[in-house]
Design an enzyme around this catalytic site. Structure first.
Site, PDB file in Angstrom:
ATOM      1  N   GLY B  15       0.637  -1.109  -0.051  1.00 34.82           N
ATOM      2  CA  GLY B  15       0.184  -0.067   0.078  1.00 34.82           C
ATOM      3  C   GLY B  15       0.712   1.155   0.040  1.00 34.82           C
ATOM      4  N   ARG B  29      19.962  10.026  -3.464  1.00 28.51           N
ATOM      5  CA  ARG B  29      20.912  11.114  -3.341  1.00 28.51           C
ATOM      6  C   ARG B  29      22.033  10.488  -2.332  1.00 28.51           C
ATOM      7  NH1 ARG B  29      17.791  16.910  -4.124  1.00 28.51           N
ATOM      8  NH2 ARG B  29      17.582  16.476  -6.355  1.00 28.51           N
ATOM      9  N   ARG B  76       1.170  -4.937  -5.188  1.00 27.67           N
ATOM     10  CA  ARG B  76       1.529  -6.102  -4.581  1.00 27.67           C
ATOM     11  C   ARG B  76       1.786  -7.166  -5.692  1.00 27.67           C
ATOM     12  NH1 ARG B  76      -2.014  -4.044  -1.288  1.00 27.67           N
ATOM     13  NH2 ARG B  76      -1.169  -3.754   0.875  1.00 27.67           N
ATOM     14  N   ASP B 107       5.131  -5.258   6.151  1.00 26.00           N
ATOM     15  CA  ASP B 107       5.719  -6.561   6.778  1.00 26.00           C
ATOM     16  C   ASP B 107       5.902  -7.531   5.420  1.00 26.00           C
ATOM     17  OD1 ASP B 107       3.110  -6.357   6.796  1.00 26.00           O
ATOM     18  OD2 ASP B 107       3.073  -8.018   8.357  1.00 26.00           O
ATOM     19  N   GLY B 108       4.880  -7.542   4.686  1.00 25.43           N
ATOM     20  CA  GLY B 108       4.527  -8.431   3.661  1.00 25.43           C
ATOM     21  C   GLY B 108       5.888  -8.291   2.725  1.00 25.43           C
ATOM     22  N   THR B 130       3.948   2.605   5.784  1.00 24.81           N
ATOM     23  CA  THR B 130       2.711   2.349   5.868  1.00 24.81           C
ATOM     24  C   THR B 130       1.854   3.220   6.678  1.00 24.81           C
ATOM     25  OG1 THR B 130       1.086   0.617   6.981  1.00 24.81           O
ATOM     26  CG2 THR B 130       3.284   0.472   7.605  1.00 24.81           C
ATOM     27  N   ASP B 132      -0.473   2.564   8.468  1.00 29.31           N
ATOM     28  CA  ASP B 132      -1.184   1.820   9.670  1.00 29.31           C
ATOM     29  C   ASP B 132      -0.303   1.709  10.805  1.00 29.31           C
ATOM     30  OD1 ASP B 132      -3.314   1.495   8.281  1.00 29.31           O
ATOM     31  OD2 ASP B 132      -2.679  -0.248   7.387  1.00 29.31           O
ATOM     32  N   ASP B 134       1.622  -0.234  12.117  1.00 28.32           N
ATOM     33  CA  ASP B 134       1.514  -1.680  12.864  1.00 28.32           C
ATOM     34  C   ASP B 134       2.857  -2.398  12.622  1.00 28.32           C
ATOM     35  OD1 ASP B 134       0.817  -1.979  10.281  1.00 28.32           O
ATOM     36  OD2 ASP B 134      -0.816  -3.331  10.904  1.00 28.32           O
ATOM     37  N   GLY B 175      -7.501   1.341   8.921  1.00 23.13           N
ATOM     38  CA  GLY B 175      -6.714   0.564   9.979  1.00 23.13           C
ATOM     39  C   GLY B 175      -7.388  -0.913   9.953  1.00 23.13           C
ATOM     40  N   ARG B 176      -7.024  -1.659   9.166  1.00 28.68           N
ATOM     41  CA  ARG B 176      -7.924  -2.978   9.137  1.00 28.68           C
ATOM     42  C   ARG B 176      -7.360  -3.689  10.109  1.00 28.68           C
ATOM     43  NH1 ARG B 176      -7.721  -4.874   3.190  1.00 28.68           N
ATOM     44  NH2 ARG B 176      -8.279  -2.490   2.970  1.00 28.68           N
ATOM     45  N   GLU B 192     -16.233  10.791  21.542  1.00 27.14           N
ATOM     46  CA  GLU B 192     -16.518  10.246  22.722  1.00 27.14           C
ATOM     47  C   GLU B 192     -16.152   9.086  22.916  1.00 27.14           C
ATOM     48  OE1 GLU B 192     -18.697  12.683  23.719  1.00 27.14           O
ATOM     49  OE2 GLU B 192     -18.283  13.308  21.755  1.00 27.14           O
ATOM     50  N   LYS B 218     -24.629  18.029  24.921  1.00 26.02           N
ATOM     51  CA  LYS B 218     -23.365  18.118  24.689  1.00 26.02           C
ATOM     52  C   LYS B 218     -23.205  18.515  23.247  1.00 26.02           C
ATOM     53  CE  LYS B 218     -18.731  16.565  24.727  1.00 26.02           C
ATOM     54  NZ  LYS B 218     -18.306  16.331  23.298  1.00 26.02           N
ATOM     55  N   GLU B 227     -11.688   0.858  10.420  1.00 24.25           N
ATOM     56  CA  GLU B 227     -12.416  -0.062   9.659  1.00 24.25           C
ATOM     57  C   GLU B 227     -12.353  -1.449  10.090  1.00 24.25           C
ATOM     58  OE1 GLU B 227      -8.665   0.116   6.366  1.00 24.25           O
ATOM     59  OE2 GLU B 227     -10.561  -0.450   5.661  1.00 24.25           O
ATOM     60  N   HIS B 257     -10.061   6.730   0.915  1.00 25.10           N
ATOM     61  CA  HIS B 257      -8.775   6.692   0.385  1.00 25.10           C
ATOM     62  C   HIS B 257      -8.166   8.188   0.604  1.00 25.10           C
ATOM     63  CE1 HIS B 257      -9.590   2.745  -1.053  1.00 25.10           C
ATOM     64  NE2 HIS B 257      -8.120   2.570  -1.262  1.00 25.10           N
TER      65      HIS B 257
END
Lengths: 327, 327, 327, 327
Positions: B15, B29, B76, B107-108, B130, B132, B134, B175-176, B192, B218, B227, B257
């Site tokens: 990604g 460079r 990929r 990581d993949g 990435t 994400d 993670d 964020g899968r 909240e 409020k 997600e 996206h």
């Protein structure tokens, strides 16, 4: 053993910084959540002296996390540097029963807080709020990340016109004593050189680098200068370069006060929120007269009177990286 | 002893993430500065297999530090997961004499690089790219800071209309597998509740909290959902809330996206530049098959095959702080 | 002859739009400057019915010109569509002596204002506030320019990731009855096709165009769809394209409510300020029950009951230009 | 009867303006669509003289509609003002068979084009590209809308810090001969006063207004000055105010070159695209040596030699509105 805090005041002091509102919100809501009464103090220590103090509830801080500036306004206070001023300030707190203080500001504000606390036994907590990032004991200061992103966005725009005209731009960013904004924004925008107070500026080296790039017809040429560089700010450096490089089309841009405003970045809102939360936790747990910092992503506390301006020893490889990546 | 690297390839894989261009620029460079020849490989490992490889010079990466996306494109690659694909890829490198590889991805992509290196003795360096965040072994990944700021700016806009209409918004962010974007953007926008894959979502608690805020009138009510939350994304959570809270005016927004694009933030440009610089330094110094990370603001290297997805143990007090500050 | 107006109310009604605050500010300050008393009415006509009305001074509108949303909040009011509701509303105005009304909203809000004025002889002025730009009698509506710029910035980000992955994106923008946002944002982002309610969508033509571009390996492929296109919004169009073009990597993005918020653009602040100023001037000069518009950069007034939704006859060459420029 | 055009050149000349790339893209693609060959000319008329001219295809302008600056670069050309320079330029066109020219720039560039066309019978079309908006025969110039929005966003940031410190800011915006940027950005940010070259600045009136607001403790005080105001730019005005109002905390900010860069606004991309399209249409239809403008949203053509700088007669009520709305 320290007595229990029940009513706290919160104020912003010194130069303003984006994210101060997020910090105020965190202090107010964490205070109320823990059963404290919270008071807002206007214009830094001036509001304490002039009794410009008001009660705050959860709604007082609604819809401000995303706002630049500070709803409590800010100022430097000469009167608070004198004993008479601090005495007045104390009386205005005492008559409301305010027995704890959160001060969001820089090292000068913290010294004032420490002195006040020594004299009147009101515990104070400091939160580092300054776009300059030059405070010991914390990796982050509230406002720095927003200020550098503002500088980067402005320099990106300047790149467009520099590229269209094949011009060299000397851009001055804020930083009277510290080169952090210059260093970060310069690396992030691909500047050839970054001139900062922490290092001696070598004009001959700068000029020979620019001359060499001119010859290679490099597209965009940027020099980023901290306002406090020991050779002078953007105007001085620009003058020198124009003088020494008469064939180049050189322009000067002073970014100025736009760097102090605007909606805070995600990071500034987060560190302000975390610091504000832990400021109240500190007051409650008896950890008094400390500055709340974050070091290696963990909360970190140092005595207020040690929270001085610090030239962080940034790894010297940054300047080397800047030079190599601008080739 | 490892042989000396002389020609390197650089590619982006998986990604895309804002800041990848800054990383490419730094690799190119720094490589040239150190006397290496540098080749760009298009569309991840696909370009290696299909021989879509081109020579790069300093100008190839001019004026890209501020661009979103990746000039090398990304993808990929199924074929690279098979031995035949990797064999073809190797031959295309060999015929040019490319003897080192920098892979910017997740990581993949790193697992693929490790396998390739094991088979063909081409040293690989991984840079964590990435949105994400993670990945084990680094505090930062290229793209995360930009993505959260994009999410925060979008949610700020949604706040305006939520406030004008007294509506509750359920906002889904990316964020899968990881809740970092949700957690950071939720804390920064005063949500909240933040629903993330790492914690079990307690619907009853969520509903009672929203009901209580409704009663207190409020101003703005936001729920931020990753997600990949185990209860479902924004649409599912929105459906549940509409069903259980029929008197509230509830809307759903899927940010999607936009979180992948845009000019990178100052921080993403800086970490990408530092990582790219040190990727080449690692290849040169014989520190091979590692991922270049930053931990506690220092460069940090871990073997490529240990650079797996990781649920970083974020301090559990974040969710508590979010709840208290949204009161 | 119309009696002199002395106290006026101002409200925002219907869907919110960036720039409404600038219009409120202009009405309040122009009113006070001219010796009127000004009252703010909350949540559209609901505030009139529920007596949620408050006195405003110059400070009430300080620091709001740059804010999205509306400080008066907004809503659609069912009760105001019935005689009993309007009667209640009238009584709440009468007890304060409010004898003039400025309504910022869309055509539905204007019809309500006209009916109210017919029944109770309270002169009303309408200001066109809608991001959809589909109101007869004015070239501009408050909020449109901000909304299209928000859409354009979002699509720019999507372009980055579309380009990195060679993907086709179907992007849905707002516009239930009108294609203005789609048309402007599509032209401004270089979309291949823009699907709008005003024209019949020719799917075969769309598909053959995309197929031809695929063959030419065009970099970025965007289709912008108005939510109200007669073939369906982004999800429907996306489904059709995925079905018909199975070899393309197609993604869907629904921009949604971010288009309603955010700081208003320069143009929206200016037209809102000018319209607000002239709304009060109209009330004072006896030009009652009109909508204040701008046509060919001059103030333009039409009777409120003719200010209906209008499909402006945008020059048909726009669609042709979009097609040619995306080649 | 004019001969048929078959090969055209396109160039940008004079000061750069955001949206020039969108105009180049429109000229190139509309040209190719109509069977023309299109050549890009670098650095304005200099590229014609120095033979820096290259063939363009549809891909040459891919992914540039959203970029600030100009891919053709721009410059002012002294040599083109002399007959010898124009002769050289003509020969470089002739050897490629270029028989039509599109010039994107300001009035100076148009005069050059007219002279060139008179001498060598090469039809020229002018597109108004200048952030200053001071060209007769068009309501829009490419770049103005982006520049004012940049100014407005910068001033919004300055408002934050001005408000936090109760300071008066004197902000200088661009506009050497024209006050449009100052007038629009000043109205849009709620400035007290806007000082422009078109009107005589009344210092006493300015000072008494500021003094009166000081007394009322108005929150934010801004004075916006066009760089070409007859009393001087921001520094001069700032000096005068500091001298006359010694008790006020007054700061000066010169926005400078950031106003020339950045991604073009939706409007600038649209007018640039429409103008570029119609420039080619004009060349094809034999409507030669005109500037393509837009008046009352319709395409409008005036002879190139009448496209001079113009002080547009902006309705004098703008200054009045600014004053009243800042109360």
């Amino acid at each position: 053993m320290s007595k229990k805090v029940t009513k706290i005041g919160v104020l912003t002091s010194g130069g303003d910084a984006p994210g101060m509102n997020a910090a105020i919100r965190a202090v107010v809501r964490t205070g109320i959540y823990n059963g404290l009464e919270v008071y807002g103090i206007m214009r830094g220590y001036n509001g304490m002296i002039e009794d410009d103090i008001f009660h705050m509830d959860n709604k007082s801080v609604a819809n401000i996390i995303q706002r630049g500036g500070t709803i409590l306004k800010t100022a430097r206070s000469k009167e608070f540097m004198e004993a008479a001023g601090r005495q007045k300030a104390y009386e205005n707190l005492r008559k409301r029963g305010i027995d704890g203080l959160v001060v969001i500001g820089g090292d000068g504000s913290f010294r004032g807080a420490q002195r006040f606390s020594n004299e009147f036994d009101i515990p104070c907590i400091g939160l580092p709020g300054t776009i300059d990032k030059d405070i010991a004991g914390t990796d982050y200061t509230i406002g720095f990340d927003t200020a550098v992103n503002t500088a980067v966005e402005a320099i990106d725009k300047i790149r467009d016109t520099a590229d269209a005209h094949d011009r060299l731009f000397v851009v001055e960013v804020m930083g009277r004593d510290a080169g952090y904004i210059a260093l970060h924004s310069g690396l992030a925008t691909g500047a050839e050189s970054v001139l900062i107070p922490e290092t001696r500026t070598d004009v001959e080296d700068l000029i020979s680098g620019l001359t060499e790039k001119e010859k290679r017809k490099k597209l965009v040429n940027l020099v980023v200068v901290a306002e406090g560089d020991e050779m002078g700010g953007g105007s001085e450096i620009g003058k020198i370069l124009k003088n020494r490089l008469p064939n180049m089309d050189i322009r000067i841009s002073i970014l100025g006060h736009i760097q102090r405003g605007g909606a805070p970045s995600c990071q500034d809102r987060i560190i302000a929120s975390r610091m504000g939360y832990h400021a109240v936790e500190s007051l409650l747990s008896g950890r008094h007269n400390v500055m709340v910092g974050i070091v290696d992503d963990k909360m970190h506390y140092i005595p207020l009177d040690t929270a001085v301006k610090e030239k962080q020893a940034f790894t010297s490889d940054w300047l080397k990286i800047i030079k190599i990546l601008a080739s």
